[in-house]
Design a protein around this motif. Structure first.
Motif, PDB file in Angstrom:
ATOM      1  N   SER A  33      -7.305   1.913   4.449  1.00  0.00           N
ATOM      2  CA  SER A  33      -6.788   1.281   5.998  1.00  0.00           C
ATOM      3  C   SER A  33      -6.832   0.032   5.949  1.00  0.00           C
ATOM      4  O   SER A  33      -6.092  -0.697   6.380  1.00  0.00           O
ATOM      5  CB  SER A  33      -7.633   2.004   6.879  1.00  0.00           C
ATOM      6  OG  SER A  33      -7.429   3.494   7.126  1.00  0.00           O
TER       7      SER A  33
ATOM      8  N   PRO B  70       0.654  -1.200   0.007  1.00  0.00           N
ATOM      9  CA  PRO B  70       0.076  -0.102  -0.036  1.00  0.00           C
ATOM     10  C   PRO B  70       0.807   1.310  -0.354  1.00  0.00           C
ATOM     11  O   PRO B  70       0.297   2.380  -0.275  1.00  0.00           O
ATOM     12  CB  PRO B  70      -0.877  -0.052   1.302  1.00  0.00           C
ATOM     13  CG  PRO B  70      -0.655  -1.617   1.885  1.00  0.00           C
ATOM     14  CD  PRO B  70       0.766  -1.985   1.133  1.00  0.00           C
ATOM     15  N   TYR B  71       2.231   1.092   0.349  1.00  0.00           N
ATOM     16  CA  TYR B  71       2.962   2.499   0.264  1.00  0.00           C
ATOM     17  C   TYR B  71       3.922   2.706  -0.915  1.00  0.00           C
ATOM     18  O   TYR B  71       4.709   3.690  -0.689  1.00  0.00           O
ATOM     19  CB  TYR B  71       3.775   2.316   1.643  1.00  0.00           C
ATOM     20  CG  TYR B  71       3.153   2.047   2.958  1.00  0.00           C
ATOM     21  CD1 TYR B  71       2.414   3.126   3.706  1.00  0.00           C
ATOM     22  CD2 TYR B  71       2.853   0.819   3.486  1.00  0.00           C
ATOM     23  CE1 TYR B  71       1.853   2.926   4.662  1.00  0.00           C
ATOM     24  CE2 TYR B  71       2.168   0.625   4.651  1.00  0.00           C
ATOM     25  CZ  TYR B  71       1.600   1.376   5.306  1.00  0.00           C
ATOM     26  OH  TYR B  71       0.978   1.476   6.595  1.00  0.00           O
TER      27      TYR B  71
ATOM     28  N   THR C  27      -4.132  -1.823   4.034  1.00  0.00           N
ATOM     29  CA  THR C  27      -2.967  -1.494   4.633  1.00  0.00           C
ATOM     30  C   THR C  27      -2.843  -2.617   5.822  1.00  0.00           C
ATOM     31  O   THR C  27      -1.709  -3.173   5.910  1.00  0.00           O
ATOM     32  CB  THR C  27      -2.899  -0.080   5.372  1.00  0.00           C
ATOM     33  OG1 THR C  27      -2.996   0.787   4.420  1.00  0.00           O
ATOM     34  CG2 THR C  27      -1.750  -0.026   6.354  1.00  0.00           C
TER      35      THR C  27
END
Length: 412
Positions: A381, A311-312, A384
C-alpha cells in the motif's frame, strides 16, 4: 596598453571559459562521496536480516544519515559564502572515511547510527563547497557544469545495488570497511581541488569579495523571491520523498511481490538510479536550451503515468517504467540548484546547501515516515500511494519564468 591586454587575456580564464578538468575531477569526487553514502541504504537488506531491524529502524538510520547533512549543508554554505574554505573539502571527506570504517565493524544499532552521523557530517561539508567549485569552473555554461557535478553524485548513489550484489552480499557488513580506500582516494583528489580553489582565490581575490558583497546586499529577500523559494522547496519535497521511497524500500517490495532474491531485486533499483543519473546529466543542457522552469515542470508531471502504474504491472514492465520514471524525474535535479542560485545571486553556497541539503533532509524525513507507513498499512500500500507524489509537480506552473527571474535581478 600592456596591462589591458593582460586583463583581457585573463578574463576568459576566470569568468568565461569552462574548466572541464576541474569539473570532471570534482564530479568524480562527488561520485566517490555519494558512493560511500550509498553503502548505507545498500546495507539495509543485510542489516534487516542479520540484526532483525524493522522498517522503522531502517528509516531512523537513513534519517540519521540525511538529516545531519540537511541541517549542516545550508549552514556550511552560508558560512563559506562569507569566507570560502577550500580545504574544508578534504577535511569533510576525512569525516566520511572515519564513518565508513566504523560502519563496517559496528556491532549494535547505536553504533550504526553513530557511524552514519559521521558520514552525514562529511557530506554536509563537501556538497556546498563542491557546488561552489563547479560554479567557479563553469564559465558561461552553468547548467552543464552543475549537471557534470551532480551526475557524479547521482552515479555514486546508483552504485548502491552493485555494491550490495558484488560486495555486501558475499562479505556482509564488514565489506563496508573496504570503502575506506575509496574515501582515501577522494581525500587525495580533493587536496588537488582545494589547491586549485585556493590559488583562484589568491589570483582573483574579487571572487571572495563579490561573494561577501552579494551576501550583504541580498540579505533582505523580496516577497516574490521568498514565495518562489518556497515553491522550489515543495517540489524538492515531492521529488525526494518519491526517490527515497524507491531507493530504501522498493527492493523489499520486489522481493515480496515478484519472489526475487536480494541480488535480483538490486537490478531493479540499479536501473532506476542509473537512469536517474543519466537524467541528471541531460537536465542541465536541456534547461540551458528550453528554460529551467520548463524542465522542472516537465520532469515532475511526465513522471506521473509511470510512477502510478509501477505497482500494477508485471516485473518486466515495472523494470521499464522504473527506468523511465528515474530518467524523467531526475532531469530537474541540477536544474533546481541552478534556478535557486540565479534566484538569489551572491549566495552560491547557501542556495546549494539549501536545495541539495534539503533534498537530503526531505529524504531523511521521508525515510522515517515511509518506513512507519510501511509498518502500519503494509509495504504494498505504501508503494502504491508513493506513486501519487509526483502530482505535486503541478506547483511548478506557479514558478516565475527564467526571464522574470532575470528581470528581478536587474531591478536589484
Amino acid at each position: 596598453m600592456s596591462q589591458q591586454a593582460i586583463l583581457s587575456a585573463n578574463k576568459p580564464q576566470t569568468s568565461e571559459s569552462t574548466i572541464y578538468k576541474i569539473l570532471f575531477i570534482i564530479g568524480l569526487c562527488h561520485l566517490l562521496n555519494d558512493a560511500i553514502q550509498a553503502v548505507v541504504p545498500a546495507m539495509f537488506p543485510i542489516l534487516a536480516k542479520s540484526m532483525g531491524l524493522s522498517f522503522t529502524q531502517l528509516g531512523i538510520i537513513a534519517f540519521s544519515l540525511n538529516m545531519v547533512s540537511s541541517v549542516m549543508q545550508p549552514m556550511v554554505g552560508f558560512f563559506t559564502d562569507k569566507k570560502p574554505m577550500p580545504y574544508a573539502l578534504p577535511v569533510g571527506l576525512s569525516f566520511t572515511l572515519v564513518g565508513i570504517l566504523v560502519l563496517g565493524f559496528a556491532s549494535s544499532f547505536g553504533m550504526i547510527v553513530l557511524s552514519v552521523l559521521f558520514i552525514g557530517l562529511g557530506s554536509a561539508v563537501f556538497h556546498p563547497e563542491g557546488s561552489r567549485v563547479a560554479y567557479m569552473a563553469a564559465g558561461k555554461r552553468r547548467g552543464l557544469a552543475q549537471s557534470i557535478y551532480q551526475v557524479g553524485g547521482n552515479t555514486g548513489q546508483a552504485l548502491a545495488p552493485v555494491i550490495t550484489a558484488l560486495i555486501l552480499v558475499p562479505l556482509g557488513q564488514i565489506g563496508a570497511s573496504w570503502f575506506t580506500i575509496i574515501a582515501a582516494l577522494a581525500v587525495i583528489l580533493l587536496i588537488y581541488i582545494a589547491n586549485w580553489y585556493n590559488q583562484r582565490l589568491i589570483t582573483s581575490p574579487n571572487l571572495s569579495k563579490k561573494k561577501k558583497v552579494g551576501v550583504e546586499k541580498k540579505i533582505g529577500l523580496s516577497k516574490e523571491v521568498k514565495n518562489t523559494l518556497a515553491l522550489i522547496l515543495l517540489l524538492i519535497f515531492a521529488r525526494t520523498w518519491y526517490t527515497s521511497g524507491i531507493t530504501n524500500f522498493y527492493t523489499f517490495y520486489a522481493i515480496k511481490e515478484y519472489a526475487l532474491s536480494i541480488k535480483e531485486s538490486q537490478v531493479f533499483l540499479f536501473a532506476f538510479l542509473v537512469s536517474g543519473a543519466i537524467g541528471t546529466f541531460f537536465g542541465g543542457p536541456l534547461a540551458d536550451r528550453f528554460g529551467k522552469k520548463n524542465i522542472i515542470s516537465f520532469s515532475m508531471l511526465a513522471t506521473v503515468p509511470f510512477s502510478i502504474l509501477i505497482p500494477y504491472v508485471p516485473p518486466t514492465i515495472a523494470f521499464i517504467f522504473l527506468i523511465l520514471s528515474g530518467f524523467i524525474l531526475m532531469t530537474s535535479f541540477s536544474v533546481t540548484v541552478v534556478y535557486a542560485q540565479e534566484l538569489v545571486p551572491g549566495k552560491i553556497g547557501t542556495m546549494s546547501g539549501l536545495t541539495v541539503g534539503l533534498a537530503f533532509g526531505m529524504g531523511a524525513i521521508g525515510s522515517v515516515g515511509l518506513g512507519y507507513i510501511a509498518d502500519w498499512i503494509g509495504l504494498q500500500s505504501m508503494i502504491t500511494w508513493l506513486g501519487v507524489l509526483p502530482l505535486l509537480g503541478l506547483i511548478a506552473f506557479l514558478l516565475p519564468s527564467d526571464h522574470k527571474v532575470w528581470e528581478w535581478n536587474q531591478i536589484k
